[in-house]
Design a protein around this motif. Structure first.
Motif, mmCIF file in Angstrom:
data_model
loop_
_atom_site.group_PDB
_atom_site.id
_atom_site.type_symbol
_atom_site.label_atom_id
_atom_site.label_comp_id
_atom_site.label_asym_id
_atom_site.label_seq_id
_atom_site.Cartn_x
_atom_site.Cartn_y
_atom_site.Cartn_z
ATOM 1 N N GLU A 379 -76.192 22.787 20.151
ATOM 2 C CA GLU A 379 -76.048 23.789 21.208
ATOM 3 C C GLU A 379 -75.532 23.157 22.508
ATOM 4 O OE1 GLU A 379 -78.602 27.509 23.029
ATOM 5 O OE2 GLU A 379 -79.695 25.713 22.378
ATOM 6 N N ARG A 380 -76.084 22.019 22.883
ATOM 7 C CA ARG A 380 -75.644 21.376 24.122
ATOM 8 C C ARG A 380 -74.221 20.831 23.973
ATOM 9 N NH1 ARG A 380 -78.597 16.518 27.604
ATOM 10 N NH2 ARG A 380 -77.138 16.615 29.374
ATOM 11 N N ILE A 381 -73.893 20.323 22.795
ATOM 12 C CA ILE A 381 -72.541 19.802 22.547
ATOM 13 C C ILE A 381 -71.499 20.911 22.729
ATOM 14 C CG2 ILE A 381 -70.993 18.971 20.713
ATOM 15 C CD1 ILE A 381 -73.458 17.367 19.657
ATOM 16 N N LEU A 382 -71.802 22.096 22.222
ATOM 17 C CA LEU A 382 -70.860 23.210 22.317
ATOM 18 C C LEU A 382 -70.851 23.837 23.707
ATOM 19 C CD1 LEU A 382 -71.332 24.991 18.875
ATOM 20 C CD2 LEU A 382 -69.681 23.247 19.527
ATOM 21 N N GLU A 384 -71.113 22.141 26.533
ATOM 22 C CA GLU A 384 -70.482 21.254 27.517
ATOM 23 C C GLU A 384 -69.067 21.696 27.910
ATOM 24 O OE1 GLU A 384 -69.713 16.492 28.224
ATOM 25 O OE2 GLU A 384 -69.346 17.366 26.254
ATOM 26 N N PRO A 385 -68.132 21.916 26.954
ATOM 27 C CA PRO A 385 -66.790 22.338 27.387
ATOM 28 C C PRO A 385 -66.782 23.688 28.094
ATOM 29 C CG PRO A 385 -67.014 22.507 24.995
ATOM 30 C CD PRO A 385 -68.204 21.760 25.497
ATOM 31 N N LEU A 386 -67.726 24.565 27.744
ATOM 32 C CA LEU A 386 -67.815 25.851 28.431
ATOM 33 C C LEU A 386 -68.282 25.668 29.870
ATOM 34 C CD1 LEU A 386 -69.441 27.953 25.563
ATOM 35 C CD2 LEU A 386 -67.023 27.819 26.191
ATOM 36 N N ASP A 387 -69.186 24.702 30.092
ATOM 37 C CA ASP A 387 -69.638 24.398 31.447
ATOM 38 C C ASP A 387 -68.502 23.811 32.291
ATOM 39 O OD1 ASP A 387 -72.196 25.245 30.825
ATOM 40 O OD2 ASP A 387 -72.901 23.223 30.316
ATOM 41 N N LEU A 388 -67.655 22.986 31.652
ATOM 42 C CA LEU A 388 -66.606 22.285 32.386
ATOM 43 C C LEU A 388 -65.405 23.165 32.697
ATOM 44 C CD1 LEU A 388 -66.551 18.838 30.511
ATOM 45 C CD2 LEU A 388 -67.289 19.244 32.868
ATOM 46 N N ASP A 394 -74.780 32.583 31.395
ATOM 47 C CA ASP A 394 -75.553 32.074 30.255
ATOM 48 C C ASP A 394 -75.445 32.982 29.041
ATOM 49 O OD1 ASP A 394 -76.308 29.918 31.742
ATOM 50 O OD2 ASP A 394 -78.288 30.718 32.281
ATOM 51 N N GLU A 395 -75.496 34.280 29.249
ATOM 52 C CA GLU A 395 -75.427 35.216 28.128
ATOM 53 C C GLU A 395 -74.070 35.134 27.439
ATOM 54 O OE1 GLU A 395 -75.915 40.019 27.206
ATOM 55 O OE2 GLU A 395 -76.412 39.209 29.191
ATOM 56 N N ALA A 396 -73.010 35.054 28.229
ATOM 57 C CA ALA A 396 -71.669 34.969 27.658
ATOM 58 C C ALA A 396 -71.465 33.638 26.933
ATOM 59 C CB ALA A 396 -70.624 35.141 28.749
ATOM 60 N N LYS A 397 -72.055 32.568 27.471
ATOM 61 C CA LYS A 397 -71.963 31.261 26.803
ATOM 62 C C LYS A 397 -72.634 31.301 25.431
ATOM 63 C CE LYS A 397 -71.801 28.349 30.930
ATOM 64 N NZ LYS A 397 -72.573 27.426 31.789
ATOM 65 N N GLN A 398 -73.815 31.887 25.366
ATOM 66 C CA GLN A 398 -74.514 31.977 24.091
ATOM 67 C C GLN A 398 -73.703 32.795 23.085
ATOM 68 O OE1 GLN A 398 -77.281 30.404 22.981
ATOM 69 N NE2 GLN A 398 -77.091 29.271 24.910
ATOM 70 N N ALA A 399 -73.072 33.866 23.569
ATOM 71 C CA ALA A 399 -72.245 34.687 22.681
ATOM 72 C C ALA A 399 -71.045 33.883 22.176
ATOM 73 C CB ALA A 399 -71.778 35.939 23.407
ATOM 74 N N ARG A 400 -70.449 33.083 23.074
ATOM 75 C CA ARG A 400 -69.292 32.265 22.675
ATOM 76 C C ARG A 400 -69.712 31.183 21.685
ATOM 77 N NH1 ARG A 400 -64.410 31.802 20.924
ATOM 78 N NH2 ARG A 400 -63.276 29.960 21.631
ATOM 79 N N ILE A 401 -70.862 30.573 21.894
ATOM 80 C CA ILE A 401 -71.353 29.551 20.958
ATOM 81 C C ILE A 401 -71.591 30.154 19.582
ATOM 82 C CG2 ILE A 401 -73.344 28.073 20.436
ATOM 83 C CD1 ILE A 401 -73.492 27.482 23.464
ATOM 84 N N GLN A 402 -72.164 31.347 19.529
ATOM 85 C CA GLN A 402 -72.373 32.023 18.247
ATOM 86 C C GLN A 402 -71.038 32.300 17.573
ATOM 87 O OE1 GLN A 402 -75.243 32.708 16.705
ATOM 88 N NE2 GLN A 402 -76.543 31.907 18.342
ATOM 89 N N GLU A 403 -70.051 32.702 18.369
ATOM 90 C CA GLU A 403 -68.720 32.987 17.831
ATOM 91 C C GLU A 403 -68.075 31.720 17.264
ATOM 92 O OE1 GLU A 403 -64.538 35.124 19.309
ATOM 93 O OE2 GLU A 403 -65.936 34.296 20.788
ATOM 94 N N LEU A 404 -68.258 30.598 17.960
ATOM 95 C CA LEU A 404 -67.692 29.329 17.495
ATOM 96 C C LEU A 404 -68.309 28.892 16.174
ATOM 97 C CD1 LEU A 404 -67.581 27.410 20.895
ATOM 98 C CD2 LEU A 404 -65.605 28.148 19.547
ATOM 99 N N LEU A 405 -69.632 29.037 16.066
ATOM 100 C CA LEU A 405 -70.300 28.690 14.806
ATOM 101 C C LEU A 405 -69.752 29.526 13.661
ATOM 102 C CD1 LEU A 405 -74.047 28.300 15.872
ATOM 103 C CD2 LEU A 405 -72.397 26.492 15.406
ATOM 104 N N ALA A 437 -63.653 25.620 21.768
ATOM 105 C CA ALA A 437 -64.503 26.349 22.710
ATOM 106 C C ALA A 437 -63.711 27.004 23.830
ATOM 107 C CB ALA A 437 -65.569 25.410 23.284
ATOM 108 N N THR A 438 -62.669 26.337 24.320
ATOM 109 C CA THR A 438 -61.909 26.859 25.464
ATOM 110 C C THR A 438 -60.689 27.674 25.030
ATOM 111 O OG1 THR A 438 -60.691 24.775 25.586
ATOM 112 C CG2 THR A 438 -62.655 24.991 26.974
#
Length: 594
Positions: A379-382, A384-388, A394-405, A437-438
């Motif tokens: 989760e933290r690995i994925l 990081e690029p979204l943070d940068l 936070d909600e949109a990041k979690q949705a994007r991480i789920q989409e990436l998986l 991710a980006t």
């Protein structure tokens, strides 16, 4: 064939808490003189433990029992002096991870000389010349200089070749090779395997070849042994194994091979989008070594990648392909030349503009475990690029991480897992998800499948094909696996010693290769077909001699010293990359009809 080694109830155990793990479970095995036996199986099946046990070796804190009779002598229980007389001289060992086997405090020359002198009466001068000859025989250029190098100063492929040289130094009667070619280019791999096959057939050397490459098995092995959970579940002649395997694992692996072969023709070579995504012009890069000599890494490389197409960059180690990838990413700065991405000069980008560029152009490296922070969860690995690179909450990041998986085919329960808890295939999927991710336009894939076992490799290729079609991704695939390039790329650039020697569509280059080096590369590809073995082909194109040193390049064609078609003119005149038909360029005056 006469027997050279026989085991009886050979067993290797490792303590695990209050219980134990049986890595090798009461194996009875026979190896014969002049026979090459392929040993295959999934990771953790016990292959490497068995290979070491044949030398009466076991990793701490394991224990070994049973019998190993080598040329009539029982090795289990033999004293150290007796084992030293066998190990290295009568039985040679090549391990998979060379840097773990080489002494980091001694240069390569010292280590090869010590192995040779331990079993001969050779003088220091004789041992050094023998070491040079061995390094040259496995394709290492400027061998006398490489002898002075320490393991960390060599690439993984060169370190592997140094280890091969050590194993062959005393001309062993039995060679145990654990994934000996995993870090080698196809031409060097073929050169080593051809030599191994000749030793077996001419000198009667027996070989146990641990490998996950069924192309190697089909082309060189007389017999196939399959291991599963510490036991031998299949032992068949090679042709019978490919025609009628009995074990379920064998059937599954072969079915994956057939699926991959059927997919090879699926890559579209149709018209490209007219938009140029990436343009590379006259790219040149040199490195100044500690002795002030200059190494030529990339020389006047020019190509374009259009939207909707992907480029395979192939060639031997030292050809410059990885350096080209790093230059595109601005991880290195070019000496000269231009790199444009969507018409923008990449070399002029500073700070924020460079960060924005890197959000559009991402990279996936060769070794997934080395690419991931071992202390971070997935989760933290994925994240990081979204943070940068994004302003997502936070909600949109979690949705994007789920989409990436979902995109890379990983379950959500891996989010709290650290890299060590994932398989190699899962680790590489995480690396790919991080790169996506980006929502980049372009990827640089540097050997993304070479560190994976066969099943994971097939799955990763299928995933990349799916993402390419679904997301419209373009990428450069740096690889020495020409089969993977053929499946994934519409265009191919072939590099040799810093130069691009052939460029064209995948269909044209694979179907009608014009440069002798390209022909040699394709001739070295090992297809899993025991009825069309490389060792039986009379029309194959082989290169002779060693690769010239990139710090002392020839004046004419760089391939002249190895080329089967060489003429006097070749060694005197520099070659120019010329277009022979639309979209197909070759750096060879004979191919262009000059």
């Amino acid at each position: 064939m006469s027997e050279i080694l026989r085991t009886s109830a050979l067993t290797v155990r490792y303590p695990y808490g209050s219980s134990e793990t049986v890595a090798v479970d009461a194996i009875d095995l026979t190896l014969n003189r002049g026979e090459i036996v392929g040993l295959i199986g999934e990771s953790g099946s016990g292959k490497s433990s068995l290979a070491l046990a044949l030398l009466a070796l076991v990793r701490h804190p394991g224990t070994i029992s049973g019998e190993v009779h080598f040329q009539g002598q029982q090795l289990i229980g033999l004293d150290e002096e007796g084992l030293r007389a066998v190990r290295g001289q009568a039985i040679g060992l090549i391990t998979q991870k060379p840097r773990q086997s080489l002494n980091p405090f001694q240069n390569v020359g010292t280590q090869i000389r010590r192995v040779y002198q331990a079993h001969t009466d050779a003088t220091d001068e004789q041992a050094e010349q023998h070491a040079i000859t061995l390094l040259e025989s496995v394709g290492i250029n400027d061998a006398s200089r490489r002898l002075k190098a320490y393991p960390h100063e060599l690439s993984g492929g060169m370190a592997q070749r140094a280890l091969i040289s050590m194993a062959l130094s005393a001309h062993p009667d039995l060679l145990i090779a654990d994934e000996p070619t995993s870090g080698l280019d196809v031409t060097i791999q073929a050169q080593f395997l051809d030599r191994m096959w000749e030793r077996a057939n001419q000198d009667g050397t027996a070989v146990l070849l641990v490998t996950q490459d069924l192309g190697i098995v089909a082309n060189y092995c007389d017999r196939v042994i399959v291991m599963e959970q510490g036991r031998i579940v299949e032992d068949l002649p090679t042709r019978e194994f490919f025609a009628n395997p009995q074990d379920s694992y064998s059937k599954r692996v072969l079915s994956l091979v057939h699926e991959r072969q059927s997919a090879e023709t699926a890559t579209s070579n149709g018209a490209a989008d007219t938009t140029v995504l990436l343009s590379v012009s006259d790219l040149t890069k040199t490195f100044t070594l500690h002795d002030k000599k200059v190494l030529q890494a990339v020389s006047d490389v020019t190509f374009r990648v259009h939207e909707g197409r992907s480029l395979g960059l192939v060639g031997e180690s030292g050809s410059g392909k990885t350096t080209v990838g790093r230059l595109i990413l601005r991880l290195l700065d070019a000496d000269s030349g231009a790199i444009e991405f969507r018409g923008q000069d990449v070399s002029q980008l500073k700070s924020g503009a460079l960060r924005a560029f890197r959000s559009r152009v991402q990279v996936v490296f060769q070794d997934p475990f080395d690419s991931l922070n071992p202390r971070w969860t997935v989760e933290r690995i994925l994240a990081e690029p979204l943070d940068l690179h994004t302003d997502l909450d936070d909600e949109a990041k979690q949705a994007r991480i789920q989409e990436l998986l979902e995109q890379v085919g990983l379950p959500t329960n891996v989010l709290q897992v650290r890299p060590a808890g994932l398989s190699a295939g899962e680790q590489q999927r995480v690396c790919l998800a991080r790169a996506l991710a980006t929502s980049p336009d372009f990827l640089v894939l540097d050997e993304p499948t070479s560190a994976l076992p066969p099943a994971a490799r097939v799955e990763m290729i299928g995933l990349l094909r799916h993402l390419q079609a679904k997301l419209g991704l373009s990428f450069i695939l740096i690889s020495h696996d020409l089969s993977t390039v053929r499946e994934l790329c519409q265009d191919v650039a072939v590099m040799y010693l810093s130069q691009m020697v052939e460029f064209g569509t995948t269909e044209e280059v694979f179907g009608n290769p014009r440069h002798p080096y390209t022909r040699a590369l394709l001739s070295s590809v090992l297809f899993p077909n025991p009825h069309d073995r490389r060792v039986d082909r009379a029309d194959r194109t082989d290169l002779t001699g060693e690769i010239p040193s990139p710090v002392d390049l020839p004046t004419g064609c760089y391939l002249a010293g190895r080329c089967p078609l060489v003429e006097e003119r070749c060694s005197q005149e520099s070659q120019v990359l010329r277009e022979i038909v639309t979209g197909h360029s070759v750096r060879c005056w004979k191919a262009t009809g000059e």
